[in-house]
Design an enzyme around this catalytic site. Structure first.
Site, PDB file in Angstrom:
ATOM      1  N   GLU A  61       0.828  -1.213   0.000  1.00 60.23           N
ATOM      2  CA  GLU A  61       0.000   0.000   0.000  1.00 60.23           C
ATOM      3  C   GLU A  61       0.861   1.261   0.000  1.00 60.23           C
ATOM      4  OE1 GLU A  61      -2.961  -0.257  -0.633  1.00 60.23           O
ATOM      5  OE2 GLU A  61      -3.613  -2.228   0.036  1.00 60.23           O
ATOM      6  N   GLY A  62       0.316   2.334  -0.577  1.00 62.19           N
ATOM      7  CA  GLY A  62       1.048   3.578  -0.743  1.00 62.19           C
ATOM      8  C   GLY A  62       0.962   4.512   0.454  1.00 62.19           C
ATOM      9  N   PHE A  63       1.664   5.619   0.329  1.00 61.17           N
ATOM     10  CA  PHE A  63       1.818   6.610   1.395  1.00 61.17           C
ATOM     11  C   PHE A  63       0.481   7.155   1.880  1.00 61.17           C
ATOM     12  CE2 PHE A  63       3.456  11.099   2.472  1.00 61.17           C
ATOM     13  CZ  PHE A  63       3.823  10.736   3.745  1.00 61.17           C
ATOM     14  N   ASN A  64      -0.381   7.538   0.949  1.00 55.23           N
ATOM     15  CA  ASN A  64      -1.620   8.208   1.345  1.00 55.23           C
ATOM     16  C   ASN A  64      -2.675   7.245   1.858  1.00 55.23           C
ATOM     17  OD1 ASN A  64      -1.282  11.200   0.710  1.00 55.23           O
ATOM     18  ND2 ASN A  64      -0.489  10.234  -1.131  1.00 55.23           N
ATOM     19  N   HIS A 105      -3.188  17.546 -10.071  1.00 52.14           N
ATOM     20  CA  HIS A 105      -2.511  16.277  -9.785  1.00 52.14           C
ATOM     21  C   HIS A 105      -2.784  15.352 -10.958  1.00 52.14           C
ATOM     22  CE1 HIS A 105      -2.456  12.092  -7.861  1.00 52.14           C
ATOM     23  NE2 HIS A 105      -1.221  12.419  -8.210  1.00 52.14           N
ATOM     24  N   LEU A 106      -1.742  15.046 -11.691  1.00 45.51           N
ATOM     25  CA  LEU A 106      -1.844  14.217 -12.889  1.00 45.51           C
ATOM     26  C   LEU A 106      -1.151  12.890 -12.624  1.00 45.51           C
ATOM     27  CD1 LEU A 106      -2.629  13.867 -15.866  1.00 45.51           C
ATOM     28  CD2 LEU A 106      -0.474  14.995 -16.479  1.00 45.51           C
ATOM     29  N   THR A 166      -5.789   8.600  -3.913  1.00 47.20           N
ATOM     30  CA  THR A 166      -5.730   9.063  -2.532  1.00 47.20           C
ATOM     31  C   THR A 166      -4.855  10.307  -2.402  1.00 47.20           C
ATOM     32  OG1 THR A 166      -3.962   7.451  -2.112  1.00 47.20           O
ATOM     33  CG2 THR A 166      -6.198   6.817  -1.490  1.00 47.20           C
ATOM     34  N   PHE A 167      -3.903  10.491  -3.299  1.00 46.41           N
ATOM     35  CA  PHE A 167      -3.091  11.710  -3.306  1.00 46.41           C
ATOM     36  C   PHE A 167      -3.998  12.918  -3.538  1.00 46.41           C
ATOM     37  CE2 PHE A 167      -0.334  14.967  -4.980  1.00 46.41           C
ATOM     38  CZ  PHE A 167       0.921  14.747  -4.432  1.00 46.41           C
TER      39      PHE A 167
END
Length: 415
Positions: free
Chosen positions: A37-40, A275-276, A373-374
């Site tokens: 899972e990612g940071f956000n 945010h792209l 989520t970013f």
């Protein structure tokens, strides 16, 4: 079945003083999530655990142990040491503690005579059953050996992926199939006699009440580290003619002093923020992610709508893609936060991501990426600061989507 009537169990615990346990005994909840899972998403799971511990503290003196950051997905600077990164590197831990008692893992370990976790509980999803009704449930199951990252040592203790710390072990391990809200784990945790309990795969637990005042209190307490706030301010002032004073984005020092603001007031710096998301989204969500020309067309329309000539872009796209975007956006000027090698070594990938989010959150208007989520974290920041929802809850459409559905408007709730 362990859990069927969590509300009744909780009531009984409150009436009988948490089953007679010593209320002065300090207890600790540790947690970890799926390593992919990612940071956000990890930030989101923190909110679930923080609210859970806030409810636990109504019964017993619990403290939440913050798991160090260890190269989540999207941290691609492989030449940097990004293991065991403490939370204070990215967040104001004093602010976190003003919502619920928290402690960094390395600080927690200093207080322990031995680095042994009493109970390691691995949460699993129940196996899917067609046409079954959703209900809260918790039951002990046989561990799926291919999905756990722990093994018995020759000392009859459990060792494994304890935040890349080989000296940490667990006395006991069990797997629990769980379906329910994070707070539905409360009776199970309180009834345990263990001083330290760790939940692995904590993302299995759902939000107690997503979007209510308690959720937003936990979220508002997640103030960023001052170093990152200062770096974002310096970039905004130098490149985007943006300051908190001129943008009407001054925030109180304490998140508890924040109040509902007039969303019709003019707010934000004189630039568009985007945010792209590229990389895995280009293939995984191909129909909802625009091509570079498609993104440029939509950004130009948004900039023209607001009469602005500067665009800030946060993206994981390649240099080739972003150079193409920059050329297609002319005569608009494209800006990106690109740290020097020395700055990156200090900020780390997580710090750079947060700085980009801060810059995006202060723009006159923001548009993000579908189900990112970013982007969602940016929308939350803008909600807290009182931006109009029309200038916040927007996303870029895929080339063939036409007038696509826009993000759900999760509006901030104050006490």
């Amino acid at each position: 079945m362990y859990l069927k009537q969590s509300t009744l169990l909780l009531l009984l615990l409150q009436i009988f003083g948490a089953l007679g346990q010593d209320e002065k005994t300090q207890r600790f909840l540790l947690y970890e999530i799926n390593p992919g899972e990612g940071f956000n998403l990890r930030r989101d799971v923190y909110l679930r655990m923080a609210v859970l511990v806030a409810h636990l503290r109504a019964l017993q003196p619990w403290t939440l142990v913050l798991p160090p950051w260890s190269s989540p997905y999207h941290w691609r600077s492989g030449h940097l040491d990004q293991e065991k990164v403490p939370w204070f590197k990215f967040f104001d831990t004093d602010s976190l503690s003003s919502f619920v008692s928290v402690i960094e893992l390395h600080e927690f370990l200093k207080t322990q005579e031995e680095w042994k976790i009493d109970e390691l509980v691995i949460l699993e999803h129940f196996e899917f059953q067609e046409n079954s009704l959703w209900e809260e449930k918790l039951e002990e199951v046989k561990c799926r050996e291919s999905e756990i990252y722990y093994w018995k040592s020759n000392k009859n203790e459990w060792t494994g992926r304890f935040w890349n710390n080989p000296n940490i072990t667990a006395k006991n391990l069990r797997c629990m199939a769980f379906q329910g809200l994070a707070t539905s784990l409360l009776p199970f945790l309180v009834e345990e006699n263990s001083k330290t309990i760790m939940l692995d795969r904590a993302e299995v637990a759902l939000h107690h009440a997503f979007g209510d005042a308690e959720y937003w209190a936990a979220r508002r307490s997640m103030r960023f580290a001052q170093e990152l706030i200062v770096a974002a301010k310096e970039f905004r002032k130098a490149h985007l003619d943006s300051t908190d004073e001129s943008d009407n984005t001054i925030r109180p020092k304490n998140w508890k002093d924040e109040r509902q603001l007039d969303t019709n007031a003019k707010r934000g710096g004189p630039y568009i923020a985007v945010h792209l998301r590229r990389k895995d989204f280009v293939t995984g969500r191909a129909t909802q992610v625009p091509s570079i020309p498609g993104a440029a067309k939509q950004i130009k329309i948004l900039a023209e709508k607001h009469g602005l000539g500067k665009v800030f872009v946060a993206s994981d796209g390649t240099e080739k893609e972003l150079t193409e975007l920059e050329n297609l956006l002319l005569p608009l000027t494209l800006h990106r936060f690109r740290p020097t090698a020395e700055e990156l070594e200090s900020l780390l990938d997580g710090g750079v991501a947060i700085i980009e989010q801060i810059i995006c959150s202060h723009a006159r208007a923001f548009t993000g990426t579908f189900e990112s989520t970013f982007s969602f974290r940016i929308q939350e920041e803008r909600e807290i600061m009182g931006f109009h929802p029309d200038n916040t809850f927007q996303r870029l459409c895929g080339d063939d989507e036409g007038d696509c559905d826009q993000p759900t408007r999760w509006r901030v709730q104050f006490d």
